[in-house]
Design a protein around this motif. Structure first.
Motif, PDB file in Angstrom:
ATOM      1  N   ALA A  74       0.814  -1.209   0.156  1.00 43.47           N
ATOM      2  CA  ALA A  74       0.100   0.159  -0.070  1.00 43.47           C
ATOM      3  C   ALA A  74       0.939   1.285   0.005  1.00 43.47           C
ATOM      4  O   ALA A  74       0.820   1.993   0.797  1.00 43.47           O
ATOM      5  N   ALA A  77      -0.844   4.849   0.770  1.00 42.21           N
ATOM      6  CA  ALA A  77      -1.686   5.022   1.873  1.00 42.21           C
ATOM      7  C   ALA A  77      -1.576   6.305   2.826  1.00 42.21           C
ATOM      8  O   ALA A  77      -0.542   6.696   2.756  1.00 42.21           O
ATOM      9  N   GLU A  81      -4.742   4.853   7.217  1.00 39.37           N
ATOM     10  CA  GLU A  81      -4.606   3.860   6.356  1.00 39.37           C
ATOM     11  C   GLU A  81      -3.487   2.810   6.712  1.00 39.37           C
ATOM     12  O   GLU A  81      -3.954   1.591   7.084  1.00 39.37           O
ATOM     13  N   LEU A  85      -3.609  -0.936   8.514  1.00 37.18           N
ATOM     14  CA  LEU A  85      -3.052  -2.083   7.702  1.00 37.18           C
ATOM     15  C   LEU A  85      -1.962  -2.859   8.659  1.00 37.18           C
ATOM     16  O   LEU A  85      -2.084  -3.810   8.679  1.00 37.18           O
ATOM     17  N   TYR A 106      -8.664  -2.517  -1.440  1.00 33.18           N
ATOM     18  CA  TYR A 106      -7.859  -1.246  -1.321  1.00 33.18           C
ATOM     19  C   TYR A 106      -7.024  -0.873  -2.481  1.00 33.18           C
ATOM     20  O   TYR A 106      -6.925   0.114  -2.915  1.00 33.18           O
ATOM     21  N   GLN A 107      -6.435  -1.895  -3.132  1.00 34.01           N
ATOM     22  CA  GLN A 107      -5.697  -1.730  -4.254  1.00 34.01           C
ATOM     23  C   GLN A 107      -6.385  -1.228  -5.632  1.00 34.01           C
ATOM     24  O   GLN A 107      -5.825  -0.639  -6.308  1.00 34.01           O
ATOM     25  N   LYS A 111     -11.938   2.050  -0.910  1.00 31.64           N
ATOM     26  CA  LYS A 111     -11.640   2.120   0.499  1.00 31.64           C
ATOM     27  C   LYS A 111     -12.594   1.866   1.252  1.00 31.64           C
ATOM     28  O   LYS A 111     -12.407   1.346   2.361  1.00 31.64           O
ATOM     29  N   ALA A 114     -12.840  -1.913   1.351  1.00 31.98           N
ATOM     30  CA  ALA A 114     -11.849  -2.224   2.078  1.00 31.98           C
ATOM     31  C   ALA A 114     -12.020  -2.182   3.777  1.00 31.98           C
ATOM     32  O   ALA A 114     -11.912  -3.136   4.456  1.00 31.98           O
ATOM     33  N   PHE A 143      -8.588   3.400  10.204  1.00 31.58           N
ATOM     34  CA  PHE A 143      -8.505   3.196   8.811  1.00 31.58           C
ATOM     35  C   PHE A 143      -9.203   4.497   8.254  1.00 31.58           C
ATOM     36  O   PHE A 143      -8.860   5.089   7.315  1.00 31.58           O
TER      37      PHE A 143
END
Length: 163
Positions: A74, A77, A81, A85, A106-107, A111, A114, A143
């Protein structure tokens, strides 16, 4: 990127520090044995006792290794976040995060999706654990931008999931 004081506060709240090795309370076979701030490894066995300095040093080593792996997964991020994570990966392992729907969403830029995935990771050996329900609610809140104090309060108010 490094975990902020907010992320460390959340992790320390849910990991707590125990200076005598103990079996995993949620696993059927007690594995893995754990010591300090959630440290596991082949050297952790029944009867192992550490000092606070040993526990703190192991936490920093484990945290740095986790940060490195999360940053690779990430790289864009936000701090909040990233902290959430890292907490998730520290608790479950980076491999669990890497292969998760949470990371896939997420990727892909989802979000919100996620964030909701944190809540699915509340089981050990198939059984819902209230402590994991609380932690995942707190990680989700962190997050989404809550402070650690607010995230912990939200997590600690979380109700046990009905399986």
């Amino acid at each position: 990127m490094r975990t902020s004081a907010e992320g460390i506060a959340l992790m320390h709240h849910y990991e707590s520090c125990r200076l005598s090795a103990y079996p995993d309370p949620g696993s059927v076979d007690g594995r893995p044995w754990t010591i300090g701030w959630g440290h596991t490894g082949p050297e952790v066995k029944r009867g192992l006792v550490w000092t606070q300095a040993q526990a703190d040093a192991a936490f920093l080593r484990d945290l740095q290794a986790t940060e490195y792996l999360v940053e690779k997964m990430a790289p864009t991020a936000t701090q909040a976040e990233f902290d959430a994570l890292v907490s998730f990966a520290y608790n479950l392992g980076a491999a669990a995060l890497r292969g998760s729907t949470l990371m896939r969403l997420y990727q892909a830029g989802d979000k919100t999706g996620a964030a909701e995935q944190f809540l699915r990771w509340d089981k050990n050996d198939g059984a819902v654990l209230h402590g994991l329900t609380k932690r995942r609610n707190a990680e989700r809140s962190l997050f989404l931008g809550a402070t650690s104090a607010v995230a912990i309060a939200i997590g600690d108010r979380a109700k046990r999931a009905i399986a």
